[in-house]
Design a protein around this motif. Structure first.
Motif, PDB file in Angstrom:
ATOM      1  N   ARG A  52       0.757  -1.618  -0.092  1.00  0.00           N
ATOM      2  CA  ARG A  52       0.403   0.268  -0.721  1.00  0.00           C
ATOM      3  C   ARG A  52       0.876   1.437  -0.192  1.00  0.00           C
ATOM      4  NH1 ARG A  52      -5.247  -0.502   1.389  1.00  0.00           N
ATOM      5  NH2 ARG A  52      -5.972   1.751   1.569  1.00  0.00           N
ATOM      6  N   ARG A  53       2.003   1.078   0.822  1.00  0.00           N
ATOM      7  CA  ARG A  53       3.444   2.474   0.426  1.00  0.00           C
ATOM      8  C   ARG A  53       3.309   2.705  -0.855  1.00  0.00           C
ATOM      9  NH1 ARG A  53       9.384   1.490   1.238  1.00  0.00           N
ATOM     10  NH2 ARG A  53      10.112   3.966   0.956  1.00  0.00           N
ATOM     11  N   ARG A  54       3.223   4.338  -0.722  1.00  0.00           N
ATOM     12  CA  ARG A  54       3.376   4.978  -2.322  1.00  0.00           C
ATOM     13  C   ARG A  54       5.143   4.876  -2.058  1.00  0.00           C
ATOM     14  NH1 ARG A  54      -0.971   7.492   0.461  1.00  0.00           N
ATOM     15  NH2 ARG A  54      -2.682   6.946  -1.028  1.00  0.00           N
ATOM     16  N   THR A  55       5.486   4.555  -3.858  1.00  0.00           N
ATOM     17  CA  THR A  55       6.694   4.306  -3.995  1.00  0.00           C
ATOM     18  C   THR A  55       7.220   5.163  -5.224  1.00  0.00           C
ATOM     19  OG1 THR A  55       6.918   2.114  -4.607  1.00  0.00           O
ATOM     20  CG2 THR A  55       7.182   2.527  -2.337  1.00  0.00           C
ATOM     21  N   LEU A  56       8.819   5.345  -5.830  1.00  0.00           N
ATOM     22  CA  LEU A  56       8.739   5.455  -7.008  1.00  0.00           C
ATOM     23  C   LEU A  56       8.598   4.292  -8.128  1.00  0.00           C
ATOM     24  CD1 LEU A  56      12.185   7.382  -6.948  1.00  0.00           C
ATOM     25  CD2 LEU A  56      10.074   8.585  -7.154  1.00  0.00           C
ATOM     26  N   SER A  57       8.968   2.891  -7.473  1.00  0.00           N
ATOM     27  CA  SER A  57       8.758   1.977  -8.419  1.00  0.00           C
ATOM     28  C   SER A  57       7.831   2.001  -8.627  1.00  0.00           C
ATOM     29  CB  SER A  57       9.987   0.252  -7.768  1.00  0.00           C
ATOM     30  OG  SER A  57      10.896   0.951  -7.650  1.00  0.00           O
ATOM     31  N   LYS A  58       6.606   1.942  -7.573  1.00  0.00           N
ATOM     32  CA  LYS A  58       5.071   1.464  -7.233  1.00  0.00           C
ATOM     33  C   LYS A  58       4.189   1.861  -8.595  1.00  0.00           C
ATOM     34  CE  LYS A  58       0.483   0.563  -5.405  1.00  0.00           C
ATOM     35  NZ  LYS A  58      -0.194   0.706  -3.626  1.00  0.00           N
ATOM     36  N   PHE A  59       5.075   3.776  -9.074  1.00  0.00           N
ATOM     37  CA  PHE A  59       3.970   4.543  -9.465  1.00  0.00           C
ATOM     38  C   PHE A  59       4.487   4.722 -10.719  1.00  0.00           C
ATOM     39  CE2 PHE A  59       3.015   6.962  -6.049  1.00  0.00           C
ATOM     40  CZ  PHE A  59       2.267   7.448  -6.211  1.00  0.00           C
ATOM     41  N   LYS A  60       5.917   3.185 -11.337  1.00  0.00           N
ATOM     42  CA  LYS A  60       6.210   2.931 -12.646  1.00  0.00           C
ATOM     43  C   LYS A  60       5.395   2.172 -12.919  1.00  0.00           C
ATOM     44  CE  LYS A  60       9.981   0.741 -13.066  1.00  0.00           C
ATOM     45  NZ  LYS A  60      11.311  -0.356 -13.912  1.00  0.00           N
ATOM     46  N   VAL A  61       5.258   1.054 -11.848  1.00  0.00           N
ATOM     47  CA  VAL A  61       4.639  -0.172 -12.849  1.00  0.00           C
ATOM     48  C   VAL A  61       3.003   0.645 -13.392  1.00  0.00           C
ATOM     49  CG1 VAL A  61       3.882  -2.229 -12.230  1.00  0.00           C
ATOM     50  CG2 VAL A  61       5.714  -1.661 -10.690  1.00  0.00           C
ATOM     51  N   LEU A  62       2.203   1.658 -12.374  1.00  0.00           N
ATOM     52  CA  LEU A  62       1.533   2.176 -12.906  1.00  0.00           C
ATOM     53  C   LEU A  62       1.810   2.736 -14.081  1.00  0.00           C
ATOM     54  CD1 LEU A  62      -1.220   3.026 -11.528  1.00  0.00           C
ATOM     55  CD2 LEU A  62      -0.823   5.532 -10.914  1.00  0.00           C
ATOM     56  N   ASP A 117      14.083   8.302 -14.365  1.00  0.00           N
ATOM     57  CA  ASP A 117      15.281   8.302 -14.177  1.00  0.00           C
ATOM     58  C   ASP A 117      15.530   8.854 -12.824  1.00  0.00           C
ATOM     59  OD1 ASP A 117      16.211   7.995 -16.827  1.00  0.00           O
ATOM     60  OD2 ASP A 117      15.247  10.924 -17.244  1.00  0.00           O
ATOM     61  N   LEU A 118      14.477   9.561 -12.111  1.00  0.00           N
ATOM     62  CA  LEU A 118      15.311   9.611 -10.848  1.00  0.00           C
ATOM     63  C   LEU A 118      15.286   7.739 -10.044  1.00  0.00           C
ATOM     64  CD1 LEU A 118      11.695  11.627 -10.039  1.00  0.00           C
ATOM     65  CD2 LEU A 118      13.503  12.313 -10.087  1.00  0.00           C
ATOM     66  N   ILE A 119      14.549   6.957 -10.527  1.00  0.00           N
ATOM     67  CA  ILE A 119      15.228   5.444  -9.952  1.00  0.00           C
ATOM     68  C   ILE A 119      16.309   4.968  -9.664  1.00  0.00           C
ATOM     69  CG2 ILE A 119      14.658   3.150  -9.918  1.00  0.00           C
ATOM     70  CD1 ILE A 119      11.107   3.795 -10.906  1.00  0.00           C
ATOM     71  N   ARG A 120      17.218   5.384 -10.585  1.00  0.00           N
ATOM     72  CA  ARG A 120      18.091   5.324 -11.389  1.00  0.00           C
ATOM     73  C   ARG A 120      18.688   6.099 -10.293  1.00  0.00           C
ATOM     74  NH1 ARG A 120      16.974   5.242 -16.793  1.00  0.00           N
ATOM     75  NH2 ARG A 120      17.042   6.985 -16.785  1.00  0.00           N
ATOM     76  N   GLN A 121      18.567   7.367  -9.948  1.00  0.00           N
ATOM     77  CA  GLN A 121      19.566   8.487  -9.378  1.00  0.00           C
ATOM     78  C   GLN A 121      19.015   8.420  -7.908  1.00  0.00           C
ATOM     79  OE1 GLN A 121      18.061  12.711 -10.268  1.00  0.00           O
ATOM     80  NE2 GLN A 121      18.592  11.825 -11.988  1.00  0.00           N
ATOM     81  N   PHE A 124      18.066   1.995  -6.189  1.00  0.00           N
ATOM     82  CA  PHE A 124      17.443   1.582  -6.022  1.00  0.00           C
ATOM     83  C   PHE A 124      17.543   0.537  -6.820  1.00  0.00           C
ATOM     84  CE2 PHE A 124      13.152  -0.979  -5.535  1.00  0.00           C
ATOM     85  CZ  PHE A 124      13.287  -1.424  -4.680  1.00  0.00           C
ATOM     86  N   ARG A 125      17.851  -0.812  -5.919  1.00  0.00           N
ATOM     87  CA  ARG A 125      18.228  -2.141  -7.166  1.00  0.00           C
ATOM     88  C   ARG A 125      16.630  -2.658  -7.411  1.00  0.00           C
ATOM     89  NH1 ARG A 125      22.991  -2.901  -8.688  1.00  0.00           N
ATOM     90  NH2 ARG A 125      22.200  -5.354  -8.693  1.00  0.00           N
ATOM     91  N   GLU A 126      16.373  -2.759  -8.517  1.00  0.00           N
ATOM     92  CA  GLU A 126      14.589  -2.993  -8.220  1.00  0.00           C
ATOM     93  C   GLU A 126      14.793  -4.911  -8.994  1.00  0.00           C
ATOM     94  OE1 GLU A 126      12.180   0.125 -10.020  1.00  0.00           O
ATOM     95  OE2 GLU A 126      12.709  -0.486 -11.431  1.00  0.00           O
ATOM     96  N   SER A 127      13.577  -5.617  -8.536  1.00  0.00           N
ATOM     97  CA  SER A 127      14.127  -6.879  -8.914  1.00  0.00           C
ATOM     98  C   SER A 127      12.923  -6.856 -10.993  1.00  0.00           C
ATOM     99  CB  SER A 127      13.186  -7.543  -8.055  1.00  0.00           C
ATOM    100  OG  SER A 127      12.192  -9.136  -8.336  1.00  0.00           O
ATOM    101  N   SER A 128      13.867  -7.563 -11.071  1.00  0.00           N
ATOM    102  CA  SER A 128      13.586  -7.805 -12.746  1.00  0.00           C
ATOM    103  C   SER A 128      11.918  -8.666 -12.659  1.00  0.00           C
ATOM    104  CB  SER A 128      14.885  -8.444 -13.338  1.00  0.00           C
ATOM    105  OG  SER A 128      14.291 -10.140 -13.189  1.00  0.00           O
ATOM    106  N   LEU A 129      12.105  -9.132 -11.752  1.00  0.00           N
ATOM    107  CA  LEU A 129      10.511 -10.078 -11.858  1.00  0.00           C
ATOM    108  C   LEU A 129       9.498  -9.333 -11.577  1.00  0.00           C
ATOM    109  CD1 LEU A 129       8.222 -12.126 -11.970  1.00  0.00           C
ATOM    110  CD2 LEU A 129       9.363 -13.067  -9.066  1.00  0.00           C
ATOM    111  N   MET A 130       9.803  -8.291 -10.173  1.00  0.00           N
ATOM    112  CA  MET A 130       8.531  -7.666  -9.768  1.00  0.00           C
ATOM    113  C   MET A 130       8.192  -6.187 -10.831  1.00  0.00           C
ATOM    114  SD  MET A 130       7.007  -8.994  -6.659  1.00  0.00           S
ATOM    115  CE  MET A 130       6.286  -7.953  -6.297  1.00  0.00           C
ATOM    116  N   TYR A 131       9.467  -5.425 -10.985  1.00  0.00           N
ATOM    117  CA  TYR A 131       9.481  -3.915 -11.904  1.00  0.00           C
ATOM    118  C   TYR A 131       9.297  -4.538 -13.486  1.00  0.00           C
ATOM    119  CZ  TYR A 131       8.884  -2.684  -7.058  1.00  0.00           C
ATOM    120  OH  TYR A 131       9.047  -2.641  -6.146  1.00  0.00           O
ATOM    121  N   PHE A 132       9.962  -6.125 -13.635  1.00  0.00           N
ATOM    122  CA  PHE A 132       9.548  -5.116 -15.441  1.00  0.00           C
ATOM    123  C   PHE A 132       9.132  -6.884 -16.033  1.00  0.00           C
ATOM    124  CE2 PHE A 132      11.059  -7.662 -19.811  1.00  0.00           C
ATOM    125  CZ  PHE A 132      11.543  -5.930 -19.848  1.00  0.00           C
TER     126      PHE A 132
END
Length: 229
Positions: A52-62, A117-121, A124-132
């Motif tokens: 439920r927490r709002r994060t940059l990566s969750k918004f990327k999925v959105l 771009d913001l996530i790269r800066q 934060f290391r994203e899981s390829s399964l969860m975020y791709f």
């Protein structure tokens, strides 16, 4: 209400700092739409999978998912043109839908690139399964749903998108509200070269939230028309 809907085929208006602050307050004061049967399970699924927490990566999925209804509408429009090309007036209206869908796709793509771009800066290391891979699967399913609803009953597809964009608008504005430190946080020079100048990170997300409002308004106007099949 701050800002106006763009003309078909044009990007949402870029607002000043004061206009963006006003737009955020308007959104936070507005009740959310009464989300339909198709939208509610999607939002619940997003919260279950990404929290439920709002994060940059969750918004990327959105944003990965947000683009696909416009892609579906554009594809259906091209198919429709092949069947009605001899009817000049109808062909012209369908072409306007194509231009509008393409502009909306481009705007959502800008949101996605800015978030990446913001996530790269942030390092934060994203899981390829969860975020791709998982977002790709969600986007594929959402595309099929948007396409099918548009073919069966256009109003349903526009209602689903209006619900999605309303949800995104409120989530972005709440995200800004949760991070008061962003008011004084500037963006890197290379970010501004690519995405434009904003007074702060807070204003960047306010602008994205306002863009989502504009997309919602465009879908609501199509619900009222509900002519395009």
């Amino acid at each position: 209400m701050t800002g106006n809907s763009p003309q078909p085929g044009k990007a949402p208006p870029r607002l000043s700092h004061d206009e963006l602050v006003a737009a955020q307050q308007e959104t936070l004061a507005m009740p959310r739409r009464r989300y339909g049967l198709a939208a509610r399970p999607l939002f619940v699924l997003m919260d279950i999978v990404y929290g439920r927490r709002r994060t940059l990566s969750k918004f990327k999925v959105l944003e990965i998912v947000a683009r696909v209804p416009y892609q579906a509408w554009e594809q259906v429009a091209y198919i429709a043109v092949t069947h009605v090309h001899h009817r000049a007036g109808l062909t012209g209206r369908i072409h306007e839908r194509v231009r509008e869908a393409r502009a909306q796709q481009d705007n959502e793509q800008w949101h996605l690139l800015a978030l990446e771009d913001l996530i790269r800066q942030s390092d934060f290391r994203e899981s390829s399964l969860m975020y791709f891979w998982l977002p790709q699967a969600l986007a594929f399913g959402y595309y099929q749903l948007a396409w099918l609803l548009l073919v069966i009953h256009p109003k349903w597809s526009y209602q689903l998108n209006a619900d999605f964009e309303d949800h995104a608008e409120h989530e972005y504005m709440l995200f800004v509200d949760e991070h008061p430190e962003w008011e004084s946080e500037s963006l890197a020079a290379d970010f501004e070269e690519e995405h434009g100048r904003f007074a702060s990170v807070a204003d960047l997300f306010r602008q994205i939230g306002h863009d989502e409002r504009v997309h919602k308004q465009e879908s609501v106007s199509r619900i009222r028309e509900a002519r395009f099949r």
